[in-house]
Structure formats: C-alpha cells, structure tokens
Motif scaffolding. Structure first.
Motif, short mmCIF file in Angstrom:
data_model
loop_
_atom_site.label_atom_id
_atom_site.label_comp_id
_atom_site.label_asym_id
_atom_site.label_seq_id
_atom_site.Cartn_x
_atom_site.Cartn_y
_atom_site.Cartn_z
N GLY A 175 -5.22 6.09 -2.72
CA GLY A 175 -6.64 6.39 -2.32
C GLY A 175 -6.62 6.86 -0.79
N GLU A 176 -7.75 6.73 -0.39
CA GLU A 176 -7.96 7.13 1.17
C GLU A 176 -7.34 5.74 1.94
OE1 GLU A 176 -11.93 7.96 2.64
OE2 GLU A 176 -12.37 8.52 1.00
N GLU A 196 -1.27 -4.16 7.69
CA GLU A 196 -0.84 -5.47 6.99
C GLU A 196 -2.22 -5.72 6.00
OE1 GLU A 196 1.69 -7.31 6.07
OE2 GLU A 196 2.98 -6.29 7.33
N ASP A 197 -3.63 -5.63 6.71
CA ASP A 197 -4.63 -5.89 5.97
C ASP A 197 -5.25 -4.84 5.28
OD1 ASP A 197 -5.53 -4.64 8.28
OD2 ASP A 197 -6.83 -6.28 9.06
N THR A 198 -4.68 -3.71 4.99
CA THR A 198 -5.27 -2.66 4.43
C THR A 198 -5.38 -3.04 2.77
OG1 THR A 198 -4.27 -0.88 6.02
CG2 THR A 198 -5.24 -0.05 3.86
N ALA A 199 -6.38 -2.74 2.42
CA ALA A 199 -6.46 -3.06 0.86
C ALA A 199 -5.69 -2.25 -0.07
CB ALA A 199 -8.01 -2.82 0.36
N LEU A 200 -5.01 -2.82 -0.89
CA LEU A 200 -4.22 -2.23 -2.05
C LEU A 200 -5.29 -1.31 -2.91
CD1 LEU A 200 -1.99 -4.88 -3.33
CD2 LEU A 200 -1.65 -3.40 -1.02
N ASN A 201 -4.73 -0.08 -3.32
CA ASN A 201 -5.67 0.89 -4.42
C ASN A 201 -4.84 1.63 -4.85
OD1 ASN A 201 -7.92 1.84 -5.47
ND2 ASN A 201 -8.61 3.18 -3.55
N PRO A 202 -3.67 0.98 -5.82
CA PRO A 202 -2.70 1.78 -6.50
C PRO A 202 -3.25 2.97 -7.30
CG PRO A 202 -2.99 -0.24 -7.51
CD PRO A 202 -3.85 -0.40 -6.17
N ALA A 205 1.27 -4.53 -7.85
CA ALA A 205 0.19 -5.13 -7.09
C ALA A 205 -0.18 -6.55 -7.84
CB ALA A 205 -1.18 -4.29 -6.91
N ARG A 264 0.93 -15.40 3.56
CA ARG A 264 1.03 -14.13 3.27
C ARG A 264 2.32 -13.91 2.71
NH1 ARG A 264 -2.54 -9.40 4.02
NH2 ARG A 264 -3.64 -10.45 5.48
#
Lengths: 333, 333
Positions: free
Chosen positions: A136-137, A144-150, A159, A248
């Motif tokens: 995604g965007e 490290e703290d970027t959201a997963l959006n496969p 994920a 984590r």
C-alpha cells in the motif's frame, strides 16, 4: 542438540544445511554467558521432495507434507533446539492458488508451532518472513513501526504467521524469531514461481549465455540480500539472545536497494553488453503489481544493532553469486 | 435481503438487532446512487445460546457453535447481504484459554469467511476488531499507519482476522470491513470476562447502589465508545461504499479518551460521593497488563471523514447509559 530445517530440499535450506554442518555447533546460551557453542548432533532436512544431501552422518532426511501433524511430530522432538522454518508456497503461486498458500503458509506453520508447544521445551523457531508483509502507501524508507498492509495472499499469510509467532513467544510456548528477508538474489538454478524470480534471472541467465524475460520496468526498485548473507542472517537469528529482541520478535534484515536499471548496469560491467542484450523486456502486470507493492528499502538500524549484516552493494551481491555459484575467484579492485 | 448477526444473543448483538429492525432497511448501493434502501426481510441471530428476542416476524434465531461449518452454512445463504460478525471470546478469557480463543476468534471466523466465499455473491462482512490489536511502545496518539503489536492473544487473533478479511476483500471473495472498536462502555448487565469489563462496572454498579472492584489505577487511560454510538457505527460500517475505504479495510472508530480518575469524577457528579464510595480499589496485575497495552487514544480523522460518529465526552457516554438503560430522560444543561 538437534536442528530442523523445513524446506530442507530447497536452495536456501540446502545452503543453510551446509553452513550449519560446517560450523558444527550453535551458540544458544544467553549473551555474555561463557558457555561453549553446543554441537549439532542431528540435522533434520524435511521437505515434500527428498533433499539430495548434504552427505553427512549428522543429516537425517525426512520426506512429507508439512501440513500433516504426524510429519512434523516425526521431525521435532524434545531434543530439537532450533527449527528453521523455510518451507513456503512462494508469492506468485500463493496468489494463483489461494487455498494451497493458506494450507502451507498458514496452517502448516500453525501445526509446526503447536508441535513445538506440545514438546514443552520452548525451542527456538526461526521463521523466514518477507518484504511482502508491507504494501500500500509506504514511506520512502519503511520503519520498524510502519504498519503492515500486505497486497498479496503470500504477504498476508506471512504477516499472520508473524503475529502467531509473537504470541506463541509471548506466552512461552516457543522462542520465536521472524526474520523479514529482502528478495534473496542472485539465486542459482531455474526461475521459480516467486514474483521476485526475475531479480535473480536477469543476472543469472545472461551470465550463463541464456535469454530471460524481465516482467517489470527498469525503474522498479527492489530490496535485495545475497543467499550468502541470507544464510548468515538465519544462523545469527537462531543465536541471538531473546532478551535482545525485546517485545518485538520481528527483524527487518539488512538489504541493498537497487532499481532494475542499476542491476542491468552492473550486469553490463560484469558480463558486457552481450549479457544485457539477453534480457527481453516483457511486462507482466500480474508480477508488476505484486512486486511494486513491496518496499524498496527499509530502515536497518535495529537489525545492525542486533548484529545482522547484509551486502555492501549490488555489485557485491553479483560478486557473491559468481564466487559461490560460478566459482569465479574474487578479484580485488 | 437477509442479514446475519453472529453473537446475536449478546448485548451488542441484541442492540444492533433492535436498531436494524427499527430502521427496516439498509442502504447498500454505491455512494451517490439514488436507489432506495433495501428492506431487511430476514434477520438471523446466531449464537451459542438462544437469543431471547427481539420478538419480530423478520427474526430467525439460530443456535449453534460457529466453529462448525454446517452451523454457518445454515445461517448464510446467497440472499445474505450483510454479516455482522460480533461473536468472540473476550480478552481476558482468550488469555486464560488460548485454544478456545483460537478456535472461536480465528478458526470460526475463517470458516465464516469461507462460507461467504463459497456462496459466491461477495456479501458484506462487518467485523468487530479492537483496540487490542495495538500494543507495545505506542505514540501518544495512535495513527492509521501505526504498526500492530498486540500484547494479548485476543489482540493477536483480532489482528490476524483483519489481515484475512483484507485479503478476502482484495481477492473479491467478500466485501469486508474491520471496525476497530474502542472499549464499549457503559454496558448494562453483569461484568464479563473482558479485561475492560471494569470500565462499565465502575459506573454501572455504583449507580445501581452496588459495590464494584476496580482492578486498575486511577491514572489508567482508556478509549471509550458508548453502546449507542457503537451500534450506529456498525450500521454505518455496513452501508459505507467499498470504494470510500480504498485499499485499507480497517477503520479506527471514534472514541473518547478518559482516565479512570476522570470517569470517577463524572460518576461523582451524576451519582454523588456515595456512588464513588462504592468503588473498591483492588489492583489485578493480569488485567492491568492487558489494559495498559492498549492505546488510550487514536487519530479519528479517517473515521470521521468516512462518516462515523462517536460520543462528545465521557459525560455524554454516562448520559447515554442513563437514558438507554436506566431510562432517565435527558436533561438539558
């Protein structure tokens, strides 16, 4: 101690097996402890096809479907200190066959984690996750703290397993580590059903005097790790102290960001214009869509602080391939 | 059209059923289309216990274990336009019984999604996710792109389902919407096994003249939504145009951030010091650990832009409880 590699007949599994046998031992004691590394007494290579080697007295080869519990129960016992879980349905195949991807990438992994849990000794599980969990965007450099959006079923399944592995670790069922691998390149052998297969093929085939089709544009940027460094990262991932990981359990492994154009430029330096001319540009929207949803780079500060090392440049990646697979000796520049 | 509510015997399911019956129809046409809302001809309330109502000719009550495929096949057919999937094992219970949580929160949901997929008409699935998908080190205000890092099995299971629902939607198997609910409070009735149960109890019990134990400290900050607004958000979540959601199928619903101390202060204004004196402070580390891993607030810009509305203040939440459950008429201030 015993060690299990699932996907043990695969390219990375085979390389990892050779590396583990050469080392002969793993250092699993907490950081700072003076204990000697523990010798590997048995290395189980489990795959759906029979692993061809390595020919070593410590190796036990198991053939079976990892979505069947009894297969995993045969492969994991109370002496299994480390499981390297590499077996997977690769990206484009998981996109083409949703149910197969779910069965192997999610269900089989869950059974594996449950067998580990049932053994009761909290084995280390090193799981190979992927760039494909992002999508995604995305910021220019994933954090490290970027959201997963496969944006693929493969990425979704990876994920989901990461979440499961973290929870199993938090609960003390296993000691899990999910290593997010960049695209591993340059791989030897034949193209496979991974959407990233071209990244190896556009270097490998031209150097072998063969033509290859590149399904993405020259501007496409990929995040790369050599097989050599990938194997070293897997070993490091098994030896790292759980306390160092903190809350984590995922690690974004180091990589090199290169556009396809830059890769071709390096190819021209190594193999000349004749090699470059062996690339046919045949856009494949299905592959492009998957590959372009992946991050082209991510922040590697945490991985480096944890002691993981990647390649220095794309040139170094090609050099590693030539040394390791084509047996071209390293030239000093 | 038919509508299914899983967890239809539960508090939120029952309130949602009454709201849907009162509306009588849902507007599922794309935004801007002039079509009339489509009448609800059948409302199926599925739960493991028999829903006590509402008494309405459109209601069909089904009793069964939602982890069994035939139960869901009975409840979902090709006329099922919307599924509200509320059934879940709540947070503290999923932490205490890991396998039960996995069975209902993950496996049953997957079967539900697969039955929807098998029906082939891409029904809307409104899934209630939770603050519990977040955790670990969080920014003061969680953002849409903040990584999920659940610190409970409940949150892990909710996050896994979100991923699954997004992938099923991307592939065109369903038209899914995962609404992340703040802690729903003030709930009527008895305390339940949710770690957040105290948030309702410390208002409800004192106003009923009963004592209650508060397991967390006064400084603990929670993110709250009234049952009234939660039900409105669920309905809005079913009516929203898929195109408006874009590539992200999750929505962080609006909430009110309040510390337990602030909640107690509001209680004193509404119920006097006698009410406040009915709270016993009995710290419970197990509950504190779960609740304190949740975000105390998140950015609601996207939810508001999509048309979701929350409560104005904690005072308004208490007022809504008094009106809806204690039938105290609204006073103008």
């Amino acid at each position: 101690m015993k060690v299990l590699i699932t996907g043990g007949a695969g390219f990375l599994g085979q390389r990892l097996a050779r590396e583990l046998l050469a080392r002969g031992a793993l250092h699993l004691a907490p950081h700072g402890a003076s204990a000697e590394p523990e010798p590997i007494t048995e290395l189980v290579l489990l795959d759906v096809t029979r692993a061809s080697g390595p020919d070593d007295v410590r190796v036990r080869i198991e053939v079976g479907d990892i979505a069947q519990r009894d297969v995993l129960e045969r492969a994991i016992d109370a002496q299994t200190a480390v499981v390297f879980h590499l077996a997977a349905i690769v990206s484009a195949q998981a996109e083409a066959d949703f149910d197969l991807g779910m069965r192997i990438n999610l269900d089989a992994t869950r059974i594996l984690l449950d067998v580990c849990r049932a053994r009761g000794h909290k084995p280390r599980v090193v799981f190979t996750s992927s760039v494909a969990v992002y999508g995604g965007e995305l910021p220019e450099e994933v954090q490290e703290d970027t959201a997963l959006n496969p944006q693929s079923s493969y990425g979704t399944q990876k994920a989901m397993v990461e979440l499961l592995l973290c929870d199993y670790s938090r609960r003390g069922f296993i000691d899990g580590r999910a290593l997010r691998l960049p695209t591993v390149s340059v791989r030897p052998g034949k193209p496979n059903a991974a959407a990233s297969s071209f990244a190896s093929a556009i270097v490998r085939e031209p150097l072998n005097g063969e033509t290859t089709a590149c399904p993405v544009s020259g501007a496409t940027r990929v995040w790369l790790l050599s097989p050599r460094k990938a194997v070293q990262c897997l070993v490091a991932g098994s030896e790292i102290d759980a306390a160092a990981l903190g809350e984590r359990r995922t690690v974004n492994l180091p990589g090199v960001s290169a556009s396809v154009d830059e890769m071709v430029e390096t190819l021209s330096k190594v193999g000349g214009e004749a090699a470059v001319a062996r690339i046919e540009w045949v856009p494949d929207e299905r592959v492009e869509k998957i590959v372009e949803s992946w991050p082209a780079s991510w922040d590697t500060a945490r991985a480096r602080a944890l002691g993981f090392a990647g390649d220095g440049s794309f040139r170094a990646i090609v050099q590693a391939y030539m040394e390791d697979e084509l047996h071209v000796p390293h030239k000093r520049h």
